[in-house]
Write an enzyme that holds these catalytic residues in place. Structure first.
Site, PDB file in Angstrom:
ATOM      1  CE  LYS A   1      44.107  46.246  43.677  1.00 47.12           C
ATOM      2  NZ  LYS A   1      42.679  46.289  43.347  1.00 47.12           N
TER       3      LYS A   1
ATOM      4  CG  ASN B   1      34.821  48.665  44.913  1.00 50.55           C
ATOM      5  OD1 ASN B   1      33.646  48.783  45.239  1.00 50.55           O
ATOM      6  ND2 ASN B   1      35.700  49.573  45.256  1.00 50.55           N
ATOM      7  CB  THR B   2      32.679  48.105  39.861  1.00 55.23           C
ATOM      8  OG1 THR B   2      33.857  48.888  40.047  1.00 55.23           O
ATOM      9  CG2 THR B   2      31.645  48.946  39.143  1.00 55.23           C
TER      10      THR B   2
ATOM     11  N   GLY C   1      36.399  47.713  36.569  1.00 52.14           N
ATOM     12  CA  GLY C   1      35.102  48.365  36.474  1.00 52.14           C
ATOM     13  C   GLY C   1      34.288  48.021  35.248  1.00 52.14           C
TER      14      GLY C   1
ATOM     15  CB  ALA D   1      40.060  44.130  37.797  1.00 48.40           C
ATOM     16  N   GLY D   2      37.112  43.061  36.935  1.00 47.47           N
ATOM     17  CA  GLY D   2      36.399  42.552  35.777  1.00 47.47           C
ATOM     18  C   GLY D   2      35.188  41.690  36.071  1.00 47.47           C
TER      19      GLY D   2
END
Lengths: 67, 266
Positions: B107, B216-217, B168, B194-195
């Site tokens: 990535k 992830n987050t 995040g 992301a997001g």
């Protein structure tokens, strides 16, 4: 000799030893890691042959959690 | 019947097939046990990892991420998180390839600003060119600019991964229209990276036609990460099924009731 390892100077008694010796010296044997010496990757297969000398700059990295 | 669809509906990236369309990060968890439990609940097969300096003073027996996520059980996706130049990103992924025995799937992300973590696409494109030439299979984190996404495909990246919103942030999908244009133009998989903040965001991404979602987050920072991981698995599957099923057209109002108009009591 003094080596710069991950940005910090470290002193060792011998004036030269192999990357394999360094790995043993740092208690990192058996760990999955990758090593760069002066900006060049040292393949694991060459740990025994590549000799380190005074002032060499090493990066020793591993995989950690990340996104 | 729906089972047959699931079996044949695999995510294909760089010649490999994956049953799960949810890719997850391994950062920000309480400990490695929770990381593993959440990843198991998510059903993810591809997990991202970061490359960092080894702690030299470390106790030799101290557990590592790899003890909990053995590389033979998961497909590792080493990232370039924290890199702000093409040079640093390329260097990091060459180290990752050595670390992971010649592993090619990576990535790429090159950041442009520490406050927003918005990608620097000029540096990203420069790094992508070098990495593709060097034999890497590059999944690339990018802005949601359709022209940039197409250029990354033309360079030879194996997947483009536009942001839904900032890394995040949990703000969800802020520009579904751009994502749709990127998806419509792409011949390679498009994944949202992301997001994503909650399950519905992941479903929306999949309903738009994304091939997968990377997060992830949204899992790690949830009140109960393991439970949220399970929710995300279902959300990605539901969104994918809805996309394949094809949604009904939107109408402001309908003169077509669902119940019969005949046979009403008088």
């Amino acid at each position: 000799m003094q080596l710069i390892i991950n940005g910090k100077p470290r002193s060792f008694d011998p004036s030269s030893f192999s990357v394999a010796d360094l790995v043993r010296e740092l208690n990192l044997e058996g760990k999955r890691l990758a090593i760069e010496c002066n900006g060049e990757i040292v393949p694991r297969s060459q740990f025994l042959e590549v000799m380190l000398v005074e002032g060499d700059q090493l990066e020793i990295v591993g995989a950690v959690g990340g996104g | 019947m729906s089972k047959d669809i699931k079996v044949s509906d695999l995510l294909k990236i760089a010649g490999n097939s994956y049953g799960s369309r949810l890719l997850v990060g391994t950062g920000k968890y309480q400990d490695f046990a929770q990381t593993r439990a959440a990843i198991d609940a998510s059903g993810a097969e591809i997990v991202t990892v970061a490359i960092r300096r080894t702690n030299i003073g470390q106790n030799a027996g101290e557990p590592s991420l790899l003890d909990f996520l053995p590389p033979d059980q998961f497909t590792y996706l080493p990232n370039t998180a924290g890199c702000y130049s093409a040079e640093d990103a390329v260097r990091t992924l060459r180290l990752a390839r050595e670390l992971l025995d010649g592993h090619k799937l990576v990535k790429l992300e090159v950041l442009g600003d520490p406050n927003t973590l918005y990608p620097n696409m000029i540096e990203t494109i420069a790094a992508a060119k070098v990495l593709v030439k060097d034999g890497f299979d590059v999944m690339v984190y990018c802005s949601d600019d359709p022209i940039i996404a197409k250029q990354l495909e033309e360079i030879g990246c194996c997947a483009v991964m536009p942001l839904a919103s900032l890394i995040g942030s949990g703000m969800g999908i802020l520009n579904p229209w751009n994502l749709q244009i990127i998806i419509a133009n792409a011949q390679i998989p498009v994944l949202v990276d992301a997001g994503v903040g909650t399950a519905s965001d992941a479903s929306i991404a999949m309903e738009l036609g994304c091939q997968g979602v990377l997060m992830n987050t949204a899992i790690a920072a949830a009140g109960d990460p393991v439970r949220m991981a399970g929710a995300m698995k279902k959300a990605v599957e539901a969104g994918r099924e809805a996309f394949l099923a094809g949604r009904m057209p939107k109408k402001l109002y309908s003169a077509s009731p669902s119940s019969p108009t005949a046979g009403l009591i008088a």
